[in-house]
Design a protein around this motif. Structure first.
Motif, PDB file in Angstrom:
ATOM      1  N   THR A 188       0.723  -1.230  -0.046  1.00 32.89           N
ATOM      2  CA  THR A 188       0.028  -0.141  -0.012  1.00 32.89           C
ATOM      3  C   THR A 188       0.842   1.142  -0.067  1.00 32.89           C
ATOM      4  N   ASP A 189       2.117   1.241   0.581  1.00 35.30           N
ATOM      5  CA  ASP A 189       2.774   2.293   0.179  1.00 35.30           C
ATOM      6  C   ASP A 189       3.079   2.631  -0.976  1.00 35.30           C
ATOM      7  N   ARG A 190       3.041   4.218  -1.214  1.00 35.07           N
ATOM      8  CA  ARG A 190       3.362   4.400  -2.624  1.00 35.07           C
ATOM      9  C   ARG A 190       4.396   4.151  -3.369  1.00 35.07           C
ATOM     10  N   THR A 191       5.593   4.446  -2.692  1.00 35.36           N
ATOM     11  CA  THR A 191       6.725   4.027  -3.315  1.00 35.36           C
ATOM     12  C   THR A 191       6.808   2.370  -3.772  1.00 35.36           C
ATOM     13  N   ALA A 192       6.346   1.574  -2.775  1.00 31.70           N
ATOM     14  CA  ALA A 192       6.178   0.146  -3.237  1.00 31.70           C
ATOM     15  C   ALA A 192       5.351  -0.114  -4.323  1.00 31.70           C
ATOM     16  N   VAL A 193       4.285   0.682  -4.198  1.00 29.52           N
ATOM     17  CA  VAL A 193       3.203   0.474  -5.264  1.00 29.52           C
ATOM     18  C   VAL A 193       3.791   0.503  -6.468  1.00 29.52           C
ATOM     19  N   GLY A 194       4.277   1.779  -6.733  1.00 26.43           N
ATOM     20  CA  GLY A 194       5.025   2.330  -7.872  1.00 26.43           C
ATOM     21  C   GLY A 194       6.265   1.194  -8.418  1.00 26.43           C
ATOM     22  N   LYS A 195       6.843   0.582  -7.677  1.00 26.35           N
ATOM     23  CA  LYS A 195       7.848  -0.420  -8.088  1.00 26.35           C
ATOM     24  C   LYS A 195       7.238  -1.626  -8.459  1.00 26.35           C
ATOM     25  N   LEU A 196       5.814  -1.849  -8.092  1.00 24.99           N
ATOM     26  CA  LEU A 196       5.202  -3.089  -8.695  1.00 24.99           C
ATOM     27  C   LEU A 196       5.182  -2.910 -10.205  1.00 24.99           C
ATOM     28  N   TRP A 197       5.057  -1.694 -10.939  1.00 26.71           N
ATOM     29  CA  TRP A 197       4.940  -1.899 -12.537  1.00 26.71           C
ATOM     30  C   TRP A 197       5.831  -0.828 -12.985  1.00 26.71           C
ATOM     31  N   ALA A 198       7.125  -0.399 -12.410  1.00 28.89           N
ATOM     32  CA  ALA A 198       8.098   0.316 -12.725  1.00 28.89           C
ATOM     33  C   ALA A 198       8.560   0.103 -14.073  1.00 28.89           C
ATOM     34  N   GLY A 199       8.512   1.174 -15.039  1.00 25.21           N
ATOM     35  CA  GLY A 199       9.118   0.983 -16.193  1.00 25.21           C
ATOM     36  C   GLY A 199       8.535   0.211 -17.592  1.00 25.21           C
ATOM     37  N   ASP A 200       7.139  -0.581 -17.304  1.00 24.08           N
ATOM     38  CA  ASP A 200       6.695  -1.407 -18.141  1.00 24.08           C
ATOM     39  C   ASP A 200       5.209  -1.426 -17.779  1.00 24.08           C
ATOM     40  N   TRP A 201       4.167  -1.177 -18.844  1.00 26.04           N
ATOM     41  CA  TRP A 201       2.861  -1.117 -18.735  1.00 26.04           C
ATOM     42  C   TRP A 201       2.341  -2.643 -18.319  1.00 26.04           C
ATOM     43  N   ARG A 202       3.156  -3.439 -19.281  1.00 23.54           N
ATOM     44  CA  ARG A 202       2.669  -4.964 -18.797  1.00 23.54           C
ATOM     45  C   ARG A 202       2.861  -5.321 -17.328  1.00 23.54           C
ATOM     46  N   LYS A 203       3.876  -4.682 -16.837  1.00 22.02           N
ATOM     47  CA  LYS A 203       3.947  -4.961 -15.358  1.00 22.02           C
ATOM     48  C   LYS A 203       2.574  -4.494 -14.462  1.00 22.02           C
ATOM     49  N   TYR A 204       1.966  -3.716 -15.033  1.00 20.12           N
ATOM     50  CA  TYR A 204       0.842  -2.959 -14.510  1.00 20.12           C
ATOM     51  C   TYR A 204      -0.449  -4.007 -14.664  1.00 20.12           C
ATOM     52  N   LEU A 205      -0.367  -4.670 -15.804  1.00 21.21           N
ATOM     53  CA  LEU A 205      -1.197  -5.893 -16.175  1.00 21.21           C
ATOM     54  C   LEU A 205      -1.061  -6.943 -15.235  1.00 21.21           C
ATOM     55  N   ALA A 206       0.235  -7.300 -15.002  1.00 19.53           N
ATOM     56  CA  ALA A 206       0.584  -8.254 -13.875  1.00 19.53           C
ATOM     57  C   ALA A 206       0.394  -8.161 -12.532  1.00 19.53           C
ATOM     58  N   ALA A 207       0.359  -6.902 -12.268  1.00 16.43           N
ATOM     59  CA  ALA A 207      -0.316  -6.317 -10.650  1.00 16.43           C
ATOM     60  C   ALA A 207      -1.592  -6.391 -10.806  1.00 16.43           C
ATOM     61  N   GLY A 208      -2.547  -6.303 -12.106  1.00 22.14           N
ATOM     62  CA  GLY A 208      -3.918  -6.518 -11.874  1.00 22.14           C
ATOM     63  C   GLY A 208      -4.032  -8.296 -11.841  1.00 22.14           C
ATOM     64  N   LYS A 209      -3.338  -8.964 -12.324  1.00 23.41           N
ATOM     65  CA  LYS A 209      -3.487 -10.385 -12.154  1.00 23.41           C
ATOM     66  C   LYS A 209      -3.301 -10.866 -10.704  1.00 23.41           C
ATOM     67  N   ARG A 210      -2.262 -10.250 -10.198  1.00 24.06           N
ATOM     68  CA  ARG A 210      -2.360 -10.527  -8.693  1.00 24.06           C
ATOM     69  C   ARG A 210      -3.455  -9.954  -8.044  1.00 24.06           C
ATOM     70  N   TYR A 211      -3.765  -8.973  -8.068  1.00 29.91           N
ATOM     71  CA  TYR A 211      -4.972  -8.226  -7.288  1.00 29.91           C
ATOM     72  C   TYR A 211      -6.266  -9.117  -7.836  1.00 29.91           C
ATOM     73  N   ARG A 212      -6.402  -9.678  -9.009  1.00 26.26           N
ATOM     74  CA  ARG A 212      -7.643 -10.574  -9.085  1.00 26.26           C
ATOM     75  C   ARG A 212      -7.587 -11.680  -8.342  1.00 26.26           C
TER      76      ARG A 212
END
Length: 450
Positions: A188-212
């Protein structure tokens, strides 16, 4: 196609909310004028200015609640320049304002001394109307290096004339619900959250799968596939046009990558299948049905308004996977005006870093003048609703990373049809990625042929 452009809805959202903690509520746009009648307003709210005692009256034509008047900048300028009075005319929606502006530029009549131009229209204005506009780059006090390079270039002709000075921009972050992330087992920390997908929108997709995998009941990861696509394309140097002015979105790998990534969000069931800036989307904020949304700086106030008191402290903002921009405007000075030199001086003052910092502080419009980023009003800005997020630092970093983009004259038409005709079918109707793409291309071809 929707009646309102994203730019028009941006203004509406900005007006609706308290953008900065402790800031004043935004004002309302004047109603659009009746045919042949200008909607004229005074410089601001002080009410102490009498145009009859002034030597020069300058008119400023804008769309929506542009913010300059509401922030008190006209009043401040008139206090500093006793021989000038500033009057603003406003048409509520840019889709009504812009065609009139083109008509008036063509005829050389009916123009304000200063005319605003939305970013989606600036390429056409620069390419087709530069000869009718003052070169503001030569105005005393205007410094090219005060502005972001990509913003300056958008209103600069091939031969080096700068016909518009930038007011605001829309650098993007990712706004997210901390409470939903916690329940889904994500940081939930904003720095740690940003690291989930840093540098690549596909990492944002991967974070979405983890959330799901552990999503709270009744929630999804992101609001819409179209929103994801727009955020990705907003960070690409080449999108819909090439440097020669040719439409290339069909063959541009960057556009197809954005399309494919967004379509995958839909295919994986990670979206709320919502259309942005609709009542259903607004209700999604109120009911906390999605955990993230790509958010330009100006959207923080919109989220605060729609999520309400119940969302305070639950929303936060993290750095986006890659720097991206959505929105922004310019001020131009038509040569047909009677007071071009005085108008250019006013534009130079309104877009100077100090005034842009005030506009951000009072209205939430993020500065296009990077020289404003070191000023306390920006560098120290925090947003109490979003967990005291250092919004000035987050969005300044995003703004500095946006590439110099090729902006074409029909960017808005292409973007709207990709989103509202194509991706919306994929997201809401379950059409295949190819079916949605083909529908968008057909609609764009028809629109560009008209």
């Amino acid at each position: 196609m929707r009646t309102h452009s994203r730019a028009s809805r941006r203004m509406a959202g900005l007006v609706a909310a308290v953008v900065l903690a402790g800031g004043a509520a935004a004002g309302c746009a004047e109603d659009p004028p009746e045919p042949g009648v200008a909607a004229v307003s005074g410089g601001g709210t002080s009410g102490g200015v009498d145009g009859g005692s002034r030597g020069t009256t300058l008119t400023v034509g804008v769309f929506g609640a542009f913010g300059l008047k509401e922030a008190g900048l006209y009043d401040e300028y008139m206090r500093l320049h006793k021989d000038v009075v500033v009057r603003q005319t406003s048409i509520e929606r840019n889709e009504n304002y812009y065609p009139q502006l083109l008509t008036h530029l063509g005829s050389g009549s009916g123009l304000a001394d200063i005319q605003a131009v939305e970013v989606n229209n600036i390429a056409e204005i620069t390419a087709t109307q530069a000869g009718r506009l003052v070169d503001l780059g030569r105005t005393e006090g205007v410094r090219k290096d005060s502005f972001l390079p990509w913003k300056w270039s958008q209103a600069t002709t091939a031969d080096g004339r700068t016909v518009g000075l930038g007011t605001d921009i829309g650098p993007q972050g990712i706004c997210y619900r901390k409470d939903l992330f916690a329940k889904a087992g994500l940081p939930t920390d904003r720095t740690a959250v940003g690291k989930l997908w840093a540098g690549d929108w596909r990492k944002y997709l991967a974070a979405g799968k983890r959330y799901r995998a552990k999503a709270p009941e009744g929630t999804v990861f992101v609001d819409s596939a179209a929103g994801v696509m727009a955020a990705i394309t907003g960070g690409n140097e080449k999108r819909f046009y090439d440097t020669g002015g040719k439409v290339v979105y069909k063959t541009n790998p960057a556009v197809r990558q954005a399309w494919d990534t967004a379509a995958e969000f839909a295919r994986q069931g990670l979206t709320g299948r919502l259309q942005q800036f609709t009542p259903a989307w607004d209700q999604g904020f109120a009911n906390a049905t999605f955990a993230t949304v790509s958010c330009p700086a100006w959207m923080l106030g919109y989220i605060q308004d729609k999520a309400g008191a119940a969302g305070k402290g639950k929303w936060d903002v993290a750095t986006a996977p890659r720097p991206s921009n959505w929105g922004g405007s310019f001020l131009t000075v038509p040569k047909a005006g009677k007071n071009t030199a005085a108008a250019a001086r006013l534009v130079a003052w309104l877009t100077a870093p100090e005034q842009q910092a005030k506009l951000f502080e009072r209205r939430g419009s993020f500065p296009s003048a990077r020289a404003a980023y070191s000023l306390p009003a920006v560098s120290e800005a925090r947003h109490a609703y979003f967990g005291d997020a250092p919004m000035g630092r987050i969005f300044a970093g995003a703004a500095e990373g946006v590439p110099v983009q090729i902006v074409g004259p029909k960017d808005l038409i292409i973007a709207q049809n990709l989103a509202d005709v194509g991706m919306l079918q994929v997201d809401q109707k379950g059409r295949s990625s190819k079916q949605g793409w083909d529908a968008a291309v057909k609609a764009i071809d028809n629109a560009l042929d008209r």
